[in-house]
Design an enzyme around this catalytic site. Structure first.
Site, PDB file in Angstrom:
ATOM      1  N   ARG A 215       0.869  -1.180   0.000  1.00 43.68           N
ATOM      2  CA  ARG A 215       0.000   0.000   0.000  1.00 43.68           C
ATOM      3  C   ARG A 215       0.904   1.227   0.000  1.00 43.68           C
ATOM      4  O   ARG A 215       1.693   1.419   0.933  1.00 43.68           O
ATOM      5  CB  ARG A 215      -0.918   0.017   1.222  1.00 43.68           C
ATOM      6  CG  ARG A 215      -1.617   1.364   1.402  1.00 43.68           C
ATOM      7  CD  ARG A 215      -2.677   1.344   2.478  1.00 43.68           C
ATOM      8  NE  ARG A 215      -3.833   0.565   2.058  1.00 43.68           N
ATOM      9  CZ  ARG A 215      -5.018   0.616   2.669  1.00 43.68           C
ATOM     10  NH1 ARG A 215      -5.203   1.408   3.708  1.00 43.68           N
ATOM     11  NH2 ARG A 215      -6.023  -0.128   2.240  1.00 43.68           N
TER      12      ARG A 215
ATOM     13  N   HIS B 131      -7.599   0.399  -6.087  1.00 41.39           N
ATOM     14  CA  HIS B 131      -7.781  -0.412  -4.876  1.00 41.39           C
ATOM     15  C   HIS B 131      -8.438  -1.730  -5.285  1.00 41.39           C
ATOM     16  O   HIS B 131      -9.586  -2.017  -4.936  1.00 41.39           O
ATOM     17  CB  HIS B 131      -8.641   0.352  -3.864  1.00 41.39           C
ATOM     18  CG  HIS B 131      -8.553  -0.176  -2.464  1.00 41.39           C
ATOM     19  ND1 HIS B 131      -7.743  -1.243  -2.103  1.00 41.39           N
ATOM     20  CD2 HIS B 131      -9.176   0.223  -1.314  1.00 41.39           C
ATOM     21  CE1 HIS B 131      -7.882  -1.477  -0.816  1.00 41.39           C
ATOM     22  NE2 HIS B 131      -8.733  -0.606  -0.316  1.00 41.39           N
TER      23      HIS B 131
ATOM     24  N   GLN C  99     -10.190  -4.182  -2.732  1.00 39.07           N
ATOM     25  CA  GLN C  99     -11.501  -3.736  -2.275  1.00 39.07           C
ATOM     26  C   GLN C  99     -12.585  -4.117  -3.289  1.00 39.07           C
ATOM     27  O   GLN C  99     -13.661  -4.612  -2.922  1.00 39.07           O
ATOM     28  CB  GLN C  99     -11.497  -2.218  -2.066  1.00 39.07           C
ATOM     29  CG  GLN C  99     -12.813  -1.683  -1.563  1.00 39.07           C
ATOM     30  CD  GLN C  99     -13.155  -2.194  -0.177  1.00 39.07           C
ATOM     31  OE1 GLN C  99     -12.323  -2.179   0.722  1.00 39.07           O
ATOM     32  NE2 GLN C  99     -14.372  -2.658   0.022  1.00 39.07           N
TER      33      GLN C  99
ATOM     34  N   ASP D  19     -17.610   6.675  -0.873  1.00 34.80           N
ATOM     35  CA  ASP D  19     -16.271   6.627  -0.268  1.00 34.80           C
ATOM     36  C   ASP D  19     -15.970   8.018   0.297  1.00 34.80           C
ATOM     37  O   ASP D  19     -16.677   8.995  -0.004  1.00 34.80           O
ATOM     38  CB  ASP D  19     -15.224   6.201  -1.317  1.00 34.80           C
ATOM     39  CG  ASP D  19     -13.837   6.008  -0.714  1.00 34.80           C
ATOM     40  OD1 ASP D  19     -13.723   5.821   0.515  1.00 34.80           O
ATOM     41  OD2 ASP D  19     -12.845   6.041  -1.479  1.00 34.80           O
TER      42      ASP D  19
ATOM     43  N   CYS E 140     -16.414   1.210   1.292  1.00 35.61           N
ATOM     44  CA  CYS E 140     -15.201   0.423   1.584  1.00 35.61           C
ATOM     45  C   CYS E 140     -14.761   0.549   3.027  1.00 35.61           C
ATOM     46  O   CYS E 140     -14.038  -0.302   3.528  1.00 35.61           O
ATOM     47  CB  CYS E 140     -14.083   0.856   0.649  1.00 35.61           C
ATOM     48  SG  CYS E 140     -13.733   2.632   0.731  1.00 35.61           S
TER      49      CYS E 140
ATOM     50  N   ARG F 279     -13.212  -8.797   2.518  1.00 36.00           N
ATOM     51  CA  ARG F 279     -11.809  -8.453   2.248  1.00 36.00           C
ATOM     52  C   ARG F 279     -10.901  -9.637   2.620  1.00 36.00           C
ATOM     53  O   ARG F 279      -9.916  -9.910   1.932  1.00 36.00           O
ATOM     54  CB  ARG F 279     -11.398  -7.202   3.039  1.00 36.00           C
ATOM     55  CG  ARG F 279     -12.056  -5.900   2.580  1.00 36.00           C
ATOM     56  CD  ARG F 279     -11.643  -5.534   1.163  1.00 36.00           C
ATOM     57  NE  ARG F 279     -10.202  -5.585   1.009  1.00 36.00           N
ATOM     58  CZ  ARG F 279      -9.370  -4.583   1.317  1.00 36.00           C
ATOM     59  NH1 ARG F 279      -9.854  -3.437   1.748  1.00 36.00           N
ATOM     60  NH2 ARG F 279      -8.068  -4.714   1.149  1.00 36.00           N
TER      61      ARG F 279
HETATM   62  N1   CP Z   1     -11.212  -0.420   2.876  1.00 41.18           N
HETATM   63  C1   CP Z   1      -9.922  -0.407   3.254  1.00 41.18           C
HETATM   64  O1   CP Z   1      -8.997  -0.602   2.456  1.00 41.18           O
HETATM   65  O2   CP Z   1      -9.725  -0.169   4.578  1.00 41.18           O
HETATM   66  P1   CP Z   1      -8.334   0.080   5.296  1.00 41.18           P
HETATM   67  O3   CP Z   1      -7.788   1.415   4.827  1.00 41.18           O
HETATM   68  O4   CP Z   1      -8.653   0.076   6.760  1.00 41.18           O
HETATM   69  O5   CP Z   1      -7.379  -1.017   4.920  1.00 41.18           O
HETATM   70  N1  NVA Z   2     -10.235   6.439  -1.118  1.00 45.08           N
HETATM   71  C1  NVA Z   2      -9.802   6.064   0.215  1.00 45.08           C
HETATM   72  C2  NVA Z   2     -10.007   4.616   0.444  1.00 45.08           C
HETATM   73  C3  NVA Z   2      -9.641   4.126   1.809  1.00 45.08           C
HETATM   74  C4  NVA Z   2      -9.781   2.649   1.974  1.00 45.08           C
HETATM   75  C5  NVA Z   2      -8.362   6.473   0.399  1.00 45.08           C
HETATM   76  O1  NVA Z   2      -7.552   6.276  -0.524  1.00 45.08           O
HETATM   77  O2  NVA Z   2      -8.028   6.981   1.466  1.00 45.08           O
END
Ligand code: CP
Ligand code: NVA
Length: 316
Positions: free
Chosen positions: A100, A127, A130, A222, A263, A291
């Site tokens: 990430r 993502h 997700q 989101d 998400c 997930r």
């Molecule tokens: N939805 C998601 O990716 O959550 P986190 O940021 O907690 O991993």
């Molecule tokens: N769009 C959000 C998703 C978090 C899971 C971000 O990137 O922060």
């Protein structure tokens, strides 16, 4: 196919395989408990995470592996060691690398230099993990994905991009409504439209939230301020995105008993009203649970080399 960097890396058959495998994993999480044989899977987080970090940890454990969680401050990567050198080193230690971070380009470079599977666990652009969980959730609720309509309201971000590609790949109509200036990346839109043409579904991008929500089987929201976006934009985004809040009036435009999806993490009173996210049609915790099942299916399929990949590899 070695890596999963975005949903468009998958063929329709790969997607089907992952969803079927996810259901098997859900009903018997320990069925493949010897797959990793005590080997390590490294998960790297340059941004915070609850679901991704912990669901991958559980999934790796179910497969008999050891999750090693690291961040930039613990690796020489944070002090300037190259992505390529790091990728080659970790390939000697671990069975897979889950990452990430910010730039999609960094993950592409990592994957190109690594000899082990690399999984995008959220970048600024995508993502995919997700979106796999979201499709599994829809499939559990509706049985058949093809012919459904999903509406996404809000900021055209990483989650939007992966949802667009996933719906288009699966034959689900996807309708995205954003304010002017918050539209999804045109490159992703073009890729999704191409996938939709092949699957017989439709991609719509509009500025009208009620038009997007009309007749939808699920409405998705989101956050307005994604990780990595400057806090300085908070007030402006709150003003611009307010008309795109998913609330009872929006849900009334959707199909009767339409699902609400998110998400997580969520901000009640911003992108979604409390009555919707805490209401009877919200499936946000099913998405969160899924997930873990989809992470386990994805790791299994990549480690066993079961995915063919899209006929035309997408590189960005
Ligand atoms: N939805 C998601 O990716 O959550 P986190 O940021 O907690 O991993
Ligand atoms: N769009 C959000 C998703 C978090 C899971 C971000 O990137 O922060």
């Amino acid at each position: 196919m070695k890596d999963l960097l975005r949903i468009a890396d998958l063929s329709p058959a790969d997607l089907e395989h992952l969803l079927v495998l996810s259901e098997q994993v859900r009903s018997d999480p320990h069925a493949n408990a010897d797959l990793l044989g005590g080997d390590t899977v490294i998960t790297y987080f340059a941004k915070p995470s609850t679901r991704t970090r912990l669901s991958f940890g559980s999934a790796i454990s179910h497969l008999g592996g050891v999750p090693e969680v690291v961040g930039p401050s613990e690796l020489q990567l944070g002090r300037g060691e190259t992505i390529e050198d790091t990728a080659q080193v970790v390939s000697r230690y671990a069975r897979a690398f889950v990452i990430r971070t910010f730039a999609d380009d960094d993950v592409q470079r990592f994957a190109a230099a690594a000899t082990i599977p690399v999984i995008n666990a959220l970048t600024d652009g995508h993502h995919p993990c997700q979106a796999l969980a979201d499709l599994l959730t829809l499939r559990q609720r509706f049985g058949e994905l093809r012919g459904l309509k999903v509406a996404y309201l809000g900021d055209g971000n990483n989650v939007t991009h992966s949802l667009m590609e996933a719906c288009a790949l699966a034959g689900v109509d996807i309708s995205v409504a954003t304010p002017v200036g918050y539209e999804p990346d045109p490159e992703v839109r073009a890729v999704a439209e191409d996938l939709a043409q092949r699957s017989g579904s439709r991609v719509t991008v509009t500025h009208d939230p009620l038009l997007a929500a009309a007749g939808a089987n699920a409405v998705y929201a989101d956050v307005w301020l994604s990780m990595g976006v400057s806090e300085d934009e908070k007030a402006l985004r709150a003003k611009d995105l307010r008309p795109y809040q998913v609330n009872a009036a929006v849900m009334a435009e959707a199909s009767p008993h339409a699902l609400f999806m998110h998400c997580l993490p969520a901000h009640r009173g911003e992108e979604v009203s409390a009555e919707v996210i805490d209401g009877p049609h919200s499936v946000v915790f099913d998405e969160a649970e899924n997930r873990m099942h989809t992470a386990q299916a994805l790791l299994t399929a990549l480690v066993l080399g079961q995915l063919d990949g899209a006929a035309t590899a997408v590189t960005s």
